[in-house]
Design a protein around this motif. Structure first.
Motif, PDB file in Angstrom:
ATOM      1  N   ASP A 139     -46.640 -37.548  24.327  1.00 16.18           N
ATOM      2  CA  ASP A 139     -45.365 -36.967  24.747  1.00 16.18           C
ATOM      3  C   ASP A 139     -44.272 -37.273  23.728  1.00 16.18           C
ATOM      4  OD1 ASP A 139     -46.442 -35.900  26.986  1.00 16.18           O
ATOM      5  OD2 ASP A 139     -45.543 -37.311  28.407  1.00 16.18           O
ATOM      6  N   TRP A 140     -44.204 -38.556  23.298  1.00 11.37           N
ATOM      7  CA  TRP A 140     -43.152 -38.931  22.359  1.00 11.37           C
ATOM      8  C   TRP A 140     -43.332 -38.207  21.026  1.00 11.37           C
ATOM      9  CZ3 TRP A 140     -38.598 -39.781  21.177  1.00 11.37           C
ATOM     10  CH2 TRP A 140     -38.199 -40.379  19.974  1.00 11.37           C
ATOM     11  N   ASN A 141     -44.570 -38.031  20.594  1.00 14.69           N
ATOM     12  CA  ASN A 141     -44.806 -37.311  19.335  1.00 14.69           C
ATOM     13  C   ASN A 141     -44.333 -35.868  19.439  1.00 14.69           C
ATOM     14  OD1 ASN A 141     -45.902 -39.527  18.044  1.00 14.69           O
ATOM     15  ND2 ASN A 141     -48.019 -39.058  18.665  1.00 14.69           N
ATOM     16  N   THR A 142     -44.517 -35.257  20.604  1.00 12.03           N
ATOM     17  CA  THR A 142     -44.033 -33.887  20.817  1.00 12.03           C
ATOM     18  C   THR A 142     -42.507 -33.834  20.738  1.00 12.03           C
ATOM     19  OG1 THR A 142     -45.912 -33.410  22.265  1.00 12.03           O
ATOM     20  CG2 THR A 142     -44.005 -31.951  22.447  1.00 12.03           C
ATOM     21  N   ILE A 143     -41.861 -34.779  21.418  1.00  8.22           N
ATOM     22  CA  ILE A 143     -40.395 -34.831  21.408  1.00  8.22           C
ATOM     23  C   ILE A 143     -39.874 -35.099  20.003  1.00  8.22           C
ATOM     24  CG2 ILE A 143     -38.382 -36.111  22.261  1.00  8.22           C
ATOM     25  CD1 ILE A 143     -40.093 -36.762  24.781  1.00  8.22           C
ATOM     26  N   ILE A 168     -35.149 -27.484  25.351  1.00 11.60           N
ATOM     27  CA  ILE A 168     -36.287 -27.901  26.173  1.00 11.60           C
ATOM     28  C   ILE A 168     -35.781 -28.602  27.429  1.00 11.60           C
ATOM     29  CG2 ILE A 168     -38.243 -29.507  26.276  1.00 11.60           C
ATOM     30  CD1 ILE A 168     -38.759 -28.983  23.361  1.00 11.60           C
ATOM     31  N   VAL A 169     -36.379 -28.248  28.576  1.00  7.44           N
ATOM     32  CA  VAL A 169     -36.149 -28.979  29.820  1.00  7.44           C
ATOM     33  C   VAL A 169     -37.404 -29.809  30.083  1.00  7.44           C
ATOM     34  CG1 VAL A 169     -35.640 -28.824  32.273  1.00  7.44           C
ATOM     35  CG2 VAL A 169     -34.677 -27.126  30.702  1.00  7.44           C
ATOM     36  N   TRP A 170     -37.240 -31.124  30.185  1.00 12.53           N
ATOM     37  CA  TRP A 170     -38.377 -32.060  30.248  1.00 12.53           C
ATOM     38  C   TRP A 170     -38.280 -32.874  31.535  1.00 12.53           C
ATOM     39  CZ3 TRP A 170     -41.936 -32.604  26.140  1.00 12.53           C
ATOM     40  CH2 TRP A 170     -42.831 -33.672  26.251  1.00 12.53           C
ATOM     41  N   THR A 171     -39.388 -32.975  32.266  1.00  7.07           N
ATOM     42  CA  THR A 171     -39.346 -33.690  33.557  1.00  7.07           C
ATOM     43  C   THR A 171     -40.115 -34.995  33.562  1.00  7.07           C
ATOM     44  OG1 THR A 171     -41.252 -32.436  34.383  1.00  7.07           O
ATOM     45  CG2 THR A 171     -39.045 -31.546  34.856  1.00  7.07           C
TER      46      THR A 171
END
Length: 755
Positions: free
Chosen positions: A549-553, A618-621
Motif C-alpha cells: 500500500d505504501w509503495n503505491t502511495i 485519490i480517495v483512500w480508505t
C-alpha cells in the motif's frame, strides 16, 4: 507554572563532601547512582581531589559535572594539601579552616545554578542559612553507620544540654567538643548541619540497623533515609560493608572515633571477633591479634561468625536488589486512563512512553481491543509500561465489540460513555491493589457555552465569541444531558474539581497567555507537557505490514510536482454526510490541484472499498502512514478537521493548513492557527454551518498557489515547525513534568489525580 517548582531543568542535585577520601568516595558513589536515574549532579570539591577520583563511566558523563573550587591558602597548611591524606592528623584543623574559606565561591555557584537539593557533609556549618536564603533544600548525608551517628547526635543535640552523656559515647563527644585551630568545634559544625537540613541520609539499611535508624530519627526530629552504597575501606563502615558483601567475617581492630562503635555493631550481629586491648591505655599486642585470628580461623566462635557472615551476605549485604530498592524507594508508579478515542489514546500512550523512559513504572489502562490496537512498545520500555485491560461492560444500543469512537457513528458515542462509566468498579479495584502515586485521567472535553460568556473568567479580553452554529452545536453536545446520564460539562467540572494538577498538551512558546489564564481559572497548577510530536517512525511496524500500500502511495506522490498535492484527512471520528462528501469532492476538483484523501468514516456516502481514483486525485480508505505523507516534498497543504494531534503533525513538518472543523474544540483550534497565520479556515454559513465547494476551493487555492498570500502561510508554517518539531524543546517539558511528579510525589497510599 506549577508554582515554578521546577527551574527549567532536570532534577539537579549538588553534592559537597568533606575533604577526606573516606567521605569523598561514598559521596561520589551516591552521585553516580543518582545520575543513573537520569538526574543532573554537580559534584563539588577541590581541583586535586577531583583529579584523584576514579574515572566516570561514559554513560554518566552527560549527567554528572565536576565543580572545582580552589582551596584558599591558610597559614600552617602545606601547599597543595587538599585532603586529610595529604596532612598529619594535627594539621586537619587548618584544612577545616581552609574548607570554611570555600563559603564565598560555593555561594556564588549555588546562586548561579540553583540546584533543587544540596547533599552536604558534617563540616560546612555555614551552609544551611545560605541554602535557606536561596530556596535550596538540604540533606545531611552521613557516611557512618546509624548507630555511630545516633550516639554522636544523641550526645551533641540532647544529652550535652543536661550533662548526661552516656559512657559509651563520651570519648567521641569529648573529641568532637575540643576547640581547634579552625575556630569552631566539630560538635558545633554537626549541630548546625543537622538542624539546618531537611532530612538526614544515612549509609545503612533497615535490615542491619532498623532500631538505630528509628533512634536516629527520634534524635534528629526529621526524616532519616537509609541509603547504602559506596567504596569500601578497612574498619570504617565501608570496610565492613565490603567484607560482608562477600560473606567474609571480620577481625576488628578499631583505632579511632566511630570505628569502636562500628566494631560493636559487627559484634552485635555476630559476624566478627574483636582484638583485645588493654583496658587502661587501649594498647594491643601481637599476641592479642594472633588470638583473635586463631579464634576466627580455628575455633567454634569463628565458625559461627563465618556462618553468620555468609547468611548476611545472602540476605543483606550482597543482595544488590535490596540496596537498589533503597535507591528506588521513590520511583513513581503512574496510572494512565484515557478516553476511548484514538485521538486521545495515542497522545496518552506517547506520554506514557516518555514517562517510562525516565525510569518510572506506568500502568496504561484501556479496553482489550484498544490495547491490541496500540503500536508495539519498544523492547527497552516493556518492563516499565504495563498494559491493563478492563473489559467494557455491555450497554444497550452500543454495538458488540465497539470499544472506541472509531467503531461507531457520532450519535452512538453517549452509549460508549455510559459503558465507559461502567468501568468504575474494575478501575477502583485496580487502583486499590496497585496504589499508584499519580493517576492521569481525562474528562472527555472542555466546552464553552454561549457567545456572550467569557471563555474562562469575567475579563472581556478572554472572551471567545462563537458563531450561531458553533454555539448551538457545542451547547447541544456538551451542556445537555445525554444518554450516558450526565452532560459532558458536568463531567468536566467534576473531574477538574477533583484533580491536583492540570497537564496540557501545549507549550509556552505557543500558548503562554492561555496557559496563565487557564491556571487562574483552575486555581491549581497547570503544567504544559509539550506538544508530544510523534516520531516519523511511530507506526513503523504498521508500515512494514503494508509495504505494498505504501509503495503505491509513494509512487503516486513521487509523480506529482513539489508542494502541489493537497493531503486530506478528517481524523477517525468525523463522519461525513452525503452533502458534505459531495461538496468536499467537488471543491477539491475545482481547486485544480492533485489531492490524496484518506476517508476513514462515512455516513451514507458512496461505497469506496479501498481506494478510488478521481480526475485529480485519490480517495483512500485503508490505514496510511500520515507522517510519511506530510513530510513528502509533493505535499503543499493539509485539509484537516483541525484536531490538535493533526495540527501538531502538520506543523511539525512546516505543512500549512486548510481547516474545516466539524465538532468539539476543532473550531477553537482553527481560530488559534489562523491567528498564527499558518493556515486558513474554510468559511461556513453563520446560521446553519454549511460550507460550499466554491468556498473550499477558494481556501485551498489561497494556501497552495505560489502567490504572496500562499507564501505567507507557508513561511509562517515553516517558522512554526521550529517550535512544533523541536524534539529537545518538548523533551524539556516532559523532563519538567516528570520532575514535578517526583518532587511532589505523595505517599504510595495517596493517589494524586492529574488531568
Amino acid at each position: 507554572m506549577a508554582e515554578q517548582a521546577i527551574n527549567n531543568k532536570k532534577l539537579h542535585v549538588a553534592m559537597f563532601p568533606w575533604l577526606a577520601f573516606g567521605h569523598i568516595i561514598p559521596f561520589y558513589e551516591l552521585a553516580k547512582l543518582i545520575a543513573q536515574k537520569g538526574h543532573k549532579v554537580s559534584f563539588i570539591s577541590t581541583p586535586t581531589n577531583i583529579k584523584r577520583l576514579p574515572k566516570l563511566p561514559s554513560n554518566l558523563q552527560p549527567f554528572l559535572e565536576f565543580i572545582e573550587l580552589p582551596l584558599p591558602q591558610v597559614e600552617n597548611l602545606p601547599q597543595n594539601a587538599e585532603s586529610t591524606l595529604d596532612v598529619p592528623h594535627y594539621i586537619v584543623p587548618y584544612l577545616k579552616k581552609a574548607f570554611d574559606g570555600l563559603q564565598g565561591p560555593l555561594t556564588k555557584f549555588l546562586e548561579s545554578s540553583t540546584p533543587h537539593w544540596l547533599l552536604y557533609d558534617f563540616a560546612p556549618f555555614w551552609l544551611p542559612p545560605i541554602c535557606s536564603n536561596l530556596g535550596i533544600s538540604c540533606i545531611f548525608f552521613s557516611i557512618f553507620c546509624a548507630f555511630v551517628k545516633y550516639c554522636i547526635l544523641d550526645s551533641v543535640l540532647i544529652r550535652a544540654h543536661s550533662n548526661s552523656i552516656e559512657e559509651i559515647a563520651k570519648p567521641l563527644y569529648d573529641f568532637l567538643s575540643q576547640q581547634n585551630e579552625s575556630g569552631v568545634t566539630d560538635a558545633f559544625r554537626l549541630q548546625e548541619i543537622v538542624v539546618g537540613a531537611a532530612a538526614v541520609a544515612i549509609r545503612s539499611c533497615m535490615e542491619v540497623e532498623g532500631e538505630s535508624l528509628k533512634n536516629l530519627e527520634r534524635v534528629c526530629k526529621k526524616p532519616v533515609i537509609p541509603s547504602i552504597g559506596g567504596f569500601l575501606s578497612h574498619c570504617g563502615w565501608s570496610s565492613i560493608i565490603e567484607s560482608l558483601e562477600f560473606g567474609c567475617p571480620l577481625i576488628l581492630l578499631p583505632f579511632s572515633r566511630e570505628q569502636e562503635l562500628n566494631a560493636m555493631v559487627v559484634e552485635g550481629i555476630k559476624v566478627g571477633v574483636k582484638v583485645e586491648k588493654n583496658e587502661n591505655d587501649g594498647k594491643f599486642t601481637r599476641y592479642s591479634i594472633a588470638k583473635a585470628l586463631r579464634t576466627m580461623m580455628l575455633e567454634e566462635e569463628g565458625k559461627s561468625c563465618r556462618s553468620h557472615a555468609e547468611e548476611k551476605k545472602v540476605k543483606i549485604f550482597g543482595k544488590k536488589e535490596l540496596h537498589q530498592k533503597y535507591m528506588d524507594e521513590f520511583k513513581l508508579h503512574i496510572a494512565v486512563f484515557p478516553w476511548l478515542a484514538f485521538g486521545h489514546i495515542i497522545p496518552y500512550f506517547e506520554l506514557a512512553k516518555l514517562i517510562a523512559q525516565k525510569g518510572h513504572k506506568v500502568s496504561f489502562i484501556s479496553t482489550p481491543t484498544n490495547i491490541k490496537r496500540l503500536p508495539k512498545l519498544p523492547s527497552n520500555l516493556q518492563p516499565l509500561v504495563e498494559l491493563i485491560e478492563l473489559s467494557l461492560p455491555h450497554v444497550e444500543n452500543l454495538p458488540q465489540n465497539a470499544e472506541a469512537t472509531m467503531d461507531i457513528p457520532q450519535h452512538i458515542v453517549p452509549y460508549l460513555k455510559k459503558a465507559f462509566d461502567g468501568l468504575q468498579q474494575s478501575l477502583a479495584k485496580f487502583l486499590e491493589s496497585s496504589t499508584p502515586h499519580w493517576y492521569l485521567m481525562h474528562f472527555l472535553f472542555f466546552g464553552l457555552k454561549s457567545n456572550d460568556k467569557p471563555s474562562f473568567d469575567d475579563d472581556p479580553s478572554n472572551k471567545v465569541v462563537l458563531q450561531h452554529y458553533e454555539n448551538k452545536t457545542m451547547s447541544e453536545d456538551h451542556d445537555e444531558e445525554n444518554e450516558s446520564g450526565v452532560s459532558d460539562m458536568f463531567r468536566h467540572y467534576q473531574v477538574l474539581g477533583g484533580v491536583d494538577v492540570v497537564a496540557v498538551r501545549t507549550c509556552m512558546e505557543i500558548e503562554a497567555e492561555s496557559i496563565k489564564v487557564l491556571q487562574n481559572q483552575c486555581r491549581k497548577p497547570v503544567i504544559p507537557v509539550g506538544l508530544l510530536p510523534p516520531s516519523l517512525y511511530l507506526f513503523s511496524s504498521e508500515v512494514s505490514k503494508n509495504d505494498e500500500d505504501w509503495n503505491t502511495i509513494l509512487k503516486w506522490l513521487d509523480e506529482q510536482e513539489e508542494r502541489s498535492v493537497i493531503y486530506v484527512a478528517f481524523g477517525s471520528e468525523v463522519a461525513l454526510n452525503d452533502e458534505e462528501f459531495t461538496e468536499i469532492t467537488m471543491g477539491l476538483e475545482l481547486s485544480g490541484f492533485p489531492f490524496f484523501w484518506v476517508l476513514k468514516k462515512q455516513n451514507s456516502s458512496p461505497d469506496v472499498s479501498s481506494s478510488m481514483e478521481t480526475k485529480r486525485g485519490i480517495v483512500w480508505t485503508n490505514w496510511v502512514p500520515q507522517l510519511k505523507i506530510l513530510v513528502h516534498k509533493s505535499v503543499g497543504g493539509f485539509l484537516s478537521h483541525s484536531g490538535w494531534s493533526s495540527v501538531i503533525e502538520s506543523l511539525q513538518f512546516g505543512c500549512p493548513l486548510i481547516m474545516l472543523p466539524f465538532q468539539n474544540e476543532q473550531g477553537l483550534v482553527a481560530r488559534l492557527m489562523e491567528e498564527k497565520m499558518v493556515g486558513i479556515k474554510v468559511p461556513r454559513n453563520e446560521h446553519d454551518g454549511k460550507f460550499t465547494r466554491d468556498s473550499l476551493a477558494k481556501a485551498l487555492r489561497s494556501v497552495i498557489l505560489e502567490d504572496n498570500k500562499g507564501k505567507i502561510y507557508r513561511n509562517h508554517a515553516e517558522k512554526m515547525s521550529k517550535i512544533f518539531g523541536d524534539k529537545e524543546l518538548h523533551q524539556k517539558y516532559i523532563d519538567e513534568f516528570v520532575d514535578y511528579m517526583e518532587i511532589h510525589s505523595p505517599s504510595p497510599k495517596i493517589i494524586a489525580k492529574l488531568y
